[in-house]
Design an enzyme around this catalytic site. Structure first.
Site, PDB file in Angstrom:
ATOM      1  N   TYR A 285     -16.059   3.152   7.948  1.00 63.56           N
ATOM      2  CA  TYR A 285     -14.586   3.095   7.952  1.00 63.56           C
ATOM      3  C   TYR A 285     -14.047   3.552   9.300  1.00 63.56           C
ATOM      4  CZ  TYR A 285      -9.784   4.655   6.977  1.00 63.56           C
ATOM      5  OH  TYR A 285      -8.426   4.876   7.039  1.00 63.56           O
TER       6      TYR A 285
ATOM      7  N   ALA B  11      -5.105  -2.251   5.691  1.00 64.87           N
ATOM      8  CA  ALA B  11      -6.414  -1.736   6.103  1.00 64.87           C
ATOM      9  C   ALA B  11      -7.376  -1.765   4.931  1.00 64.87           C
ATOM     10  CB  ALA B  11      -6.283  -0.292   6.610  1.00 64.87           C
ATOM     11  N   TYR B  12      -8.659  -1.750   5.259  1.00 63.51           N
ATOM     12  CA  TYR B  12      -9.704  -1.528   4.259  1.00 63.51           C
ATOM     13  C   TYR B  12      -9.911  -0.018   4.258  1.00 63.51           C
ATOM     14  CZ  TYR B  12     -14.158  -2.261   1.794  1.00 63.51           C
ATOM     15  OH  TYR B  12     -15.181  -2.271   0.877  1.00 63.51           O
ATOM     16  N   THR B  13      -9.413   0.667   3.214  1.00 60.37           N
ATOM     17  CA  THR B  13      -9.359   2.131   3.239  1.00 60.37           C
ATOM     18  C   THR B  13     -10.379   2.804   2.321  1.00 60.37           C
ATOM     19  OG1 THR B  13      -7.595   2.045   1.577  1.00 60.37           O
ATOM     20  CG2 THR B  13      -6.912   2.253   3.866  1.00 60.37           C
TER      21      THR B  13
ATOM     22  N   GLY C  55       0.830  -1.215   0.000  1.00 59.22           N
ATOM     23  CA  GLY C  55       0.000   0.000   0.000  1.00 59.22           C
ATOM     24  C   GLY C  55       0.859   1.256   0.000  1.00 59.22           C
TER      25      GLY C  55
ATOM     26  N   LYS D  44     -12.128   1.284  12.130  1.00 63.43           N
ATOM     27  CA  LYS D  44     -10.746   1.612  12.510  1.00 63.43           C
ATOM     28  C   LYS D  44     -10.644   1.833  14.027  1.00 63.43           C
ATOM     29  CE  LYS D  44      -7.493   2.247  10.358  1.00 63.43           C
ATOM     30  NZ  LYS D  44      -6.378   1.320   9.985  1.00 63.43           N
TER      31      LYS D  44
ATOM     32  N   THR E 130      -6.405   6.319  11.950  1.00 63.49           N
ATOM     33  CA  THR E 130      -6.886   7.423  11.121  1.00 63.49           C
ATOM     34  C   THR E 130      -7.598   8.534  11.888  1.00 63.49           C
ATOM     35  OG1 THR E 130      -8.492   7.911   9.367  1.00 63.49           O
ATOM     36  CG2 THR E 130      -8.965   6.027  10.725  1.00 63.49           C
TER      37      THR E 130
ATOM     38  N   ASP F 243      -2.703 -12.530   4.366  1.00 63.19           N
ATOM     39  CA  ASP F 243      -4.060 -11.998   4.563  1.00 63.19           C
ATOM     40  C   ASP F 243      -4.272 -11.881   6.073  1.00 63.19           C
ATOM     41  OD1 ASP F 243      -6.743 -11.549   4.888  1.00 63.19           O
ATOM     42  OD2 ASP F 243      -7.403 -13.225   3.626  1.00 63.19           O
TER      43      ASP F 243
HETATM   44  N1  LIG Z   1      -4.809   7.016   2.801  1.00 64.41           N
HETATM   45  C1  LIG Z   1      -5.131   7.927   3.708  1.00 64.41           C
HETATM   46  O1  LIG Z   1      -5.437   9.092   3.403  1.00 64.41           O
HETATM   47  C2  LIG Z   1      -5.124   7.567   5.174  1.00 64.41           C
HETATM   48  C3  LIG Z   1      -5.524   8.537   6.090  1.00 64.41           C
HETATM   49  C4  LIG Z   1      -5.519   8.224   7.447  1.00 64.41           C
HETATM   50  C5  LIG Z   1      -5.105   6.978   7.859  1.00 64.41           C
HETATM   51  N2  LIG Z   1      -4.737   6.049   6.950  1.00 64.41           N
HETATM   52  C6  LIG Z   1      -4.337   4.737   7.465  1.00 64.41           C
HETATM   53  O2  LIG Z   1      -2.995   4.502   7.057  1.00 64.41           O
HETATM   54  C7  LIG Z   1      -2.803   3.096   6.880  1.00 64.41           C
HETATM   55  C8  LIG Z   1      -2.172   2.860   5.533  1.00 64.41           C
HETATM   56  O3  LIG Z   1      -3.020   3.420   4.558  1.00 64.41           O
HETATM   57  P1  LIG Z   1      -2.599   3.486   3.021  1.00 64.41           P
HETATM   58  O4  LIG Z   1      -2.971   4.830   2.527  1.00 64.41           O
HETATM   59  O5  LIG Z   1      -1.212   2.965   2.845  1.00 64.41           O
HETATM   60  O6  LIG Z   1      -3.643   2.438   2.450  1.00 64.41           O
HETATM   61  P2  LIG Z   1      -3.638   1.626   1.101  1.00 64.41           P
HETATM   62  O7  LIG Z   1      -2.715   2.241   0.106  1.00 64.41           O
HETATM   63  O8  LIG Z   1      -5.069   1.400   0.754  1.00 64.41           O
HETATM   64  O9  LIG Z   1      -2.977   0.258   1.549  1.00 64.41           O
HETATM   65  C9  LIG Z   1      -3.636  -0.624   2.388  1.00 64.41           C
HETATM   66  C10 LIG Z   1      -3.137  -1.994   2.060  1.00 64.41           C
HETATM   67  O10 LIG Z   1      -3.854  -2.900   2.885  1.00 64.41           O
HETATM   68  C11 LIG Z   1      -3.835  -4.108   2.219  1.00 64.41           C
HETATM   69  N3  LIG Z   1      -4.900  -5.009   2.634  1.00 64.41           N
HETATM   70  C12 LIG Z   1      -6.230  -4.896   2.433  1.00 64.41           C
HETATM   71  N4  LIG Z   1      -6.859  -5.977   2.945  1.00 64.41           N
HETATM   72  C13 LIG Z   1      -5.898  -6.782   3.459  1.00 64.41           C
HETATM   73  C14 LIG Z   1      -5.890  -8.041   4.099  1.00 64.41           C
HETATM   74  N5  LIG Z   1      -7.019  -8.728   4.323  1.00 64.41           N
HETATM   75  N6  LIG Z   1      -4.706  -8.558   4.491  1.00 64.41           N
HETATM   76  C15 LIG Z   1      -3.545  -7.908   4.269  1.00 64.41           C
HETATM   77  N7  LIG Z   1      -3.473  -6.702   3.661  1.00 64.41           N
HETATM   78  C16 LIG Z   1      -4.644  -6.161   3.258  1.00 64.41           C
HETATM   79  C17 LIG Z   1      -3.973  -3.792   0.745  1.00 64.41           C
HETATM   80  O11 LIG Z   1      -3.216  -4.765   0.083  1.00 64.41           O
HETATM   81  P3  LIG Z   1      -3.487  -5.283  -1.410  1.00 64.41           P
HETATM   82  O12 LIG Z   1      -3.579  -4.043  -2.237  1.00 64.41           O
HETATM   83  O13 LIG Z   1      -2.302  -6.121  -1.646  1.00 64.41           O
HETATM   84  O14 LIG Z   1      -4.804  -6.008  -1.401  1.00 64.41           O
HETATM   85  C18 LIG Z   1      -3.375  -2.405   0.618  1.00 64.41           C
HETATM   86  O15 LIG Z   1      -2.167  -2.412  -0.094  1.00 64.41           O
HETATM   87  C19 LIG Z   1      -4.170   2.454   7.083  1.00 64.41           C
HETATM   88  O16 LIG Z   1      -4.242   2.000   8.409  1.00 64.41           O
HETATM   89  C20 LIG Z   1      -5.139   3.592   6.900  1.00 64.41           C
HETATM   90  O17 LIG Z   1      -6.328   3.375   7.636  1.00 64.41           O
HETATM   91  C21 LIG Z   1      -4.720   6.312   5.617  1.00 64.41           C
END
Ligand SMILES: NC(=O)c1ccc[n+]([C@@H]2O[C@H](COP(=O)([O-])OP(=O)(O)OC[C@H]3O[C@@H](n4cnc5c(N)ncnc54)[C@H](OP(=O)(O)O)[C@@H]3O)[C@@H](O)[C@H]2O)c1
Length: 305
Positions: free
Chosen positions: A137, A72-74, A13, A141, A113, A40
């Site tokens: 979401y 995460a499921y984002t 991610g 979280k 988050t 997973d």
């Molecule tokens: N993006 C934002 O703006 C934001 C803001 C606040 C907080 N956060 C938090 O920051 C963290 C990282 O976010 P990010 O932006 O890097 O998210 P991201 O790019 O959506 O990456 C999340 C990763 O989680 C993986 N995933 C989903 N289901 C899974 C499962 N069952 N087992 C293992 N891996 C799984 C996905 O892998 P695959 O693609 O390989 O399926 C994806 O690569 C998360 O905790 C999110 O809640 C993000």
């Protein structure tokens, strides 16, 4: 500085990729950053086996192990119509990781988050402020944070917000794409937050990983980590245009009421960095400086197309 072995579930991610890249460039430890196809986190047996194998590899190499969960499921809108999947990944997954870490005596950093808050404050949220998520979401979280803490693992929760990076989809890439497709854009000006470059967040997580892996500090804690300062999506969009060498006047402001989304977005998402500083961690640089470096260090990833 102790040498680290880092397991990064969700390693493909936005944040996971940056962690993996920084650690690989250091050449002094071990990093395993599996995507969901390889690990997973909703599969308890798979999680237990992966954490045990990782702990053994770390021991054999005389490294200090730490797990940093970025999986995460984002998908905020999709979570509303598929809450079970969101709950599995955001609650059952972190719970399984935390239990495996507790049983193996490994520390866990778990990324969370701003969506755990209601988003209606008028000053930056402190980690101790009342939560009150308004979306599936955010609720999942928050429940994931609680499950991690309830496990009894040595676990630090790190909440962040408005993340963008070279890998995966995000606001910066959307602006770059739309800039190539449209003459003018309209972006909401009444939602405030702190844009955060995934690479800076990853560096912050690794700074925190050192004392945590060494067993320093409290066994559990919640911290906030974003680039510093705050802005609206509109101002952020104009800054992106400017840094891409485009005319920022092509972006017009609008209100949330003008641009309704399926799921409510927080009006105010700024997370205070006070607790981060109090933990002797380096505050992340101002968001605009980070944006400039993100775009210059990886122009291909953010090129308008
Ligand atoms: N993006 C934002 O703006 C934001 C803001 C606040 C907080 N956060 C938090 O920051 C963290 C990282 O976010 P990010 O932006 O890097 O998210 P991201 O790019 O959506 O990456 C999340 C990763 O989680 C993986 N995933 C989903 N289901 C899974 C499962 N069952 N087992 C293992 N891996 C799984 C996905 O892998 P695959 O693609 O390989 O399926 C994806 O690569 C998360 O905790 C999110 O809640 C993000």
């Amino acid at each position: 500085m102790s040498r680290l072995a880092v397991l990064v579930p969700g390693g493909k991610g936005q944040v996971g990729s940056e962690l993996s890249a920084i650690l690989a460039a250091r050449h002094d430890g071990l990093v395993h950053a599996p995507g969901s196809a390889e690990l997973d986190i909703t599969d308890r047996e798979e999680v237990r086996d992966a954490v045990e194998a990782f702990a053994e590899a770390a021991r054999d190499a005389d490294l200090s192990p730490v797990v940093i969960n970025t999986a995460a499921y984002t998908a905020v809108d999709a979570a509303e119509t598929d809450p079970n999947s969101a709950r599995q990944v955001n609650v059952a997954g972190p719970a399984a990781l935390a239990e495996a870490c507790r049983d193996g005596d490994l520390p866990l950093l778990h990324v969370s988050t701003d969506y755990v808050f209601p988003g209606d404050a008028d000053r930056p949220y402190e980690p101790t402020d009342d939560t009150g998520p308004r979306t599936v979401y955010g609720r999942t979280k928050l429940d994931g944070e609680q499950a991690v803490l309830d496990s009894g693992a040595r676990a630090w929760i790190v909440r962040t917000a408005w993340v963008y990076g070279a890998h995966g989809g995000n606001f910066v890439k959307t602006m770059a794409r739309l800039a190539a497709q449209r003459d003018r854009l309209t972006v909401v000006d009444d939602q405030i937050g702190s844009p955060t470059w995934a690479a800076d967040l990853a560096a912050g997580l690794l700074e925190l990983a050192e004392p945590v892996a060494a067993g320093r500090g409290p066994a559990q804690r919640v911290l906030h980590c974003t680039n510093s300062g705050s802005t609206s999506w509109f101002e952020f969009a104009r800054a992106i245009f400017t840094e891409l060498g485009l005319d920022p006047q092509r972006v017009d402001p609008c209100t949330t009421a003008d641009y309704p989304t399926k799921t409510p977005r927080p009006a105010y998402s700024v997370l205070s960095g006070n607790a981060w500083r109090d933990a002797d961690l380096t505050p992340l640089r101002p968001w605009h400086d980070a944006l400039r470096e993100a775009l210059t260090s990886n122009p291909e990833a953010f090129r308008p197309r």
